[in-house]
Design a protein around this motif. Structure first.
Motif, PDB file in Angstrom:
ATOM      1  N   THR A  89       0.858  -1.192   0.000  1.00 36.68           N
ATOM      2  CA  THR A  89       0.000   0.000   0.000  1.00 36.68           C
ATOM      3  C   THR A  89       0.889   1.234   0.000  1.00 36.68           C
ATOM      4  O   THR A  89       2.082   1.141   0.317  1.00 36.68           O
ATOM      5  CB  THR A  89      -0.909   0.026   1.248  1.00 36.68           C
ATOM      6  OG1 THR A  89      -0.083   0.182   2.405  1.00 36.68           O
ATOM      7  CG2 THR A  89      -1.756  -1.238   1.350  1.00 36.68           C
ATOM      8  N   PRO A  90       0.343   2.417  -0.327  1.00 34.94           N
ATOM      9  CA  PRO A  90       1.182   3.631  -0.315  1.00 34.94           C
ATOM     10  C   PRO A  90       1.869   3.894   1.031  1.00 34.94           C
ATOM     11  O   PRO A  90       3.059   4.198   1.070  1.00 34.94           O
ATOM     12  CB  PRO A  90       0.198   4.749  -0.667  1.00 34.94           C
ATOM     13  CG  PRO A  90      -0.851   4.056  -1.491  1.00 34.94           C
ATOM     14  CD  PRO A  90      -0.990   2.687  -0.877  1.00 34.94           C
ATOM     15  N   SER A  91       1.147   3.743   2.149  1.00 30.90           N
ATOM     16  CA  SER A  91       1.802   3.995   3.439  1.00 30.90           C
ATOM     17  C   SER A  91       2.779   2.874   3.767  1.00 30.90           C
ATOM     18  O   SER A  91       3.845   3.125   4.344  1.00 30.90           O
ATOM     19  CB  SER A  91       0.762   4.153   4.554  1.00 30.90           C
ATOM     20  OG  SER A  91      -0.019   2.983   4.667  1.00 30.90           O
ATOM     21  N   GLY A  92       2.459   1.643   3.417  1.00 31.03           N
ATOM     22  CA  GLY A  92       3.376   0.533   3.634  1.00 31.03           C
ATOM     23  C   GLY A  92       4.630   0.660   2.792  1.00 31.03           C
ATOM     24  O   GLY A  92       5.720   0.297   3.233  1.00 31.03           O
ATOM     25  N   ALA A  93       4.480   1.183   1.581  1.00 23.69           N
ATOM     26  CA  ALA A  93       5.636   1.370   0.695  1.00 23.69           C
ATOM     27  C   ALA A  93       6.643   2.339   1.308  1.00 23.69           C
ATOM     28  O   ALA A  93       7.852   2.154   1.151  1.00 23.69           O
ATOM     29  CB  ALA A  93       5.180   1.858  -0.673  1.00 23.69           C
ATOM     30  N   ARG A  94       6.146   3.357   2.031  1.00 24.12           N
ATOM     31  CA  ARG A  94       7.071   4.288   2.709  1.00 24.12           C
ATOM     32  C   ARG A  94       7.877   3.551   3.778  1.00 24.12           C
ATOM     33  O   ARG A  94       9.064   3.782   3.941  1.00 24.12           O
ATOM     34  CB  ARG A  94       6.301   5.467   3.302  1.00 24.12           C
ATOM     35  CG  ARG A  94       5.820   6.463   2.257  1.00 24.12           C
ATOM     36  CD  ARG A  94       5.304   7.763   2.872  1.00 24.12           C
ATOM     37  NE  ARG A  94       4.099   7.575   3.670  1.00 24.12           N
ATOM     38  CZ  ARG A  94       2.864   7.554   3.181  1.00 24.12           C
ATOM     39  NH1 ARG A  94       2.673   7.689   1.888  1.00 24.12           N
ATOM     40  NH2 ARG A  94       1.829   7.380   3.978  1.00 24.12           N
ATOM     41  N   LEU A  95       7.220   2.654   4.509  1.00 25.31           N
ATOM     42  CA  LEU A  95       7.904   1.867   5.535  1.00 25.31           C
ATOM     43  C   LEU A  95       8.926   0.926   4.897  1.00 25.31           C
ATOM     44  O   LEU A  95      10.055   0.799   5.373  1.00 25.31           O
ATOM     45  CB  LEU A  95       6.885   1.075   6.362  1.00 25.31           C
ATOM     46  CG  LEU A  95       7.452   0.196   7.466  1.00 25.31           C
ATOM     47  CD1 LEU A  95       8.199   1.034   8.497  1.00 25.31           C
ATOM     48  CD2 LEU A  95       6.330  -0.583   8.125  1.00 25.31           C
ATOM     49  N   ALA A  96       8.550   0.273   3.815  1.00 22.89           N
ATOM     50  CA  ALA A  96       9.468  -0.627   3.110  1.00 22.89           C
ATOM     51  C   ALA A  96      10.685   0.152   2.601  1.00 22.89           C
ATOM     52  O   ALA A  96      11.823  -0.310   2.717  1.00 22.89           O
ATOM     53  CB  ALA A  96       8.760  -1.317   1.951  1.00 22.89           C
ATOM     54  N   ARG A  97      10.441   1.335   2.062  1.00 19.91           N
ATOM     55  CA  ARG A  97      11.546   2.168   1.567  1.00 19.91           C
ATOM     56  C   ARG A  97      12.470   2.565   2.712  1.00 19.91           C
ATOM     57  O   ARG A  97      13.693   2.524   2.579  1.00 19.91           O
ATOM     58  CB  ARG A  97      11.005   3.409   0.867  1.00 19.91           C
ATOM     59  CG  ARG A  97      12.088   4.251   0.236  1.00 19.91           C
ATOM     60  CD  ARG A  97      11.482   5.402  -0.600  1.00 19.91           C
ATOM     61  NE  ARG A  97      12.505   6.138  -1.268  1.00 19.91           N
ATOM     62  CZ  ARG A  97      13.214   7.124  -0.713  1.00 19.91           C
ATOM     63  NH1 ARG A  97      12.990   7.476   0.530  1.00 19.91           N
ATOM     64  NH2 ARG A  97      14.144   7.750  -1.392  1.00 19.91           N
ATOM     65  N   ALA A  98      11.905   2.932   3.857  1.00 17.51           N
ATOM     66  CA  ALA A  98      12.726   3.308   5.017  1.00 17.51           C
ATOM     67  C   ALA A  98      13.585   2.129   5.477  1.00 17.51           C
ATOM     68  O   ALA A  98      14.761   2.311   5.822  1.00 17.51           O
ATOM     69  CB  ALA A  98      11.836   3.808   6.152  1.00 17.51           C
ATOM     70  N   ALA A  99      13.019   0.924   5.465  1.00 14.30           N
ATOM     71  CA  ALA A  99      13.781  -0.262   5.863  1.00 14.30           C
ATOM     72  C   ALA A  99      14.936  -0.520   4.898  1.00 14.30           C
ATOM     73  O   ALA A  99      16.048  -0.839   5.319  1.00 14.30           O
ATOM     74  CB  ALA A  99      12.860  -1.477   5.936  1.00 14.30           C
TER      75      ALA A  99
END
Length: 169
Positions: A105-115
């Motif tokens: 999801t868009p918000s999950g993608a931000r978390l994945a990118r941060a990781a």
């Protein structure tokens, strides 16, 4: 999903994935070993990036780039890099498929990118330490001064004094 290169494989089912990982990186090898112990819904072949096996199994991709960014290659030619590669890797695992859906999801993608960025920062710090430990990238002068691109100038003293005594590093 950002980081996905299509290669004309839209809609092609994924039956097997090749994960190219940096075998010189402790974090990457830890994750490789962890992945090998997980129950896989889609088989993951864990192959060192830049190796002969990687070149044989994944012709036509930039193998130099695979050393700096996680790359996942599907059996129909799909290529996933960066955060998308991590999400698809989790999708291949039985216990983590629900998490992969959340990370897509868009918000999950931000978390994945941060990781992925945190992992990249760790990898770079590890590479810098390897360079320092190997003496690579450092300029050592006879008078005891050493210049390292990461740490700057450091004085270690002369390697030997006039009387032949050794000064430890």
């Amino acid at each position: 999903m950002s980081g996905v290169a299509d290669r004309g494989t839209t809609g092609a089912p994924v039956r097997r994935l090749v994960l190219l990982y940096d075998a010189q990186c402790p974090l990457c090898t830890f994750l490789r070993n962890w992945l090998a112990r997980q129950r896989q819904l889609v088989p993951l072949d864990l192959v060192p990036a830049g190796s002969d096996e990687a070149r044989r199994r994944c012709p036509g991709i930039d193998h130099i780039a695979t050393l700096s960014e996680i790359t996942l290659v599907g059996d129909a030619g799909q290529i996933y890099r960066g955060p998308a590669a991590w999400v698809v890797t989790l999708w291949a695992l039985a216990e983590y498929r629900p998490l992969a859906h959340k990370l897509s999801t868009p918000s999950g993608a931000r978390l994945a990118r941060a990781a992925v960025l945190a992992a990249a920062k760790y990898r770079q710090a590890h590479r810098n330490q390897q360079v320092r430990n190997a003496g690579g990238g450092a300029y050592r002068r006879v008078d005891g001064w050493t210049y390292d691109p990461v740490d700057g100038w450091t004085y270690y003293g002369p390697a030997a004094c006039d009387s032949g005594c050794h000064v430890p590093d």
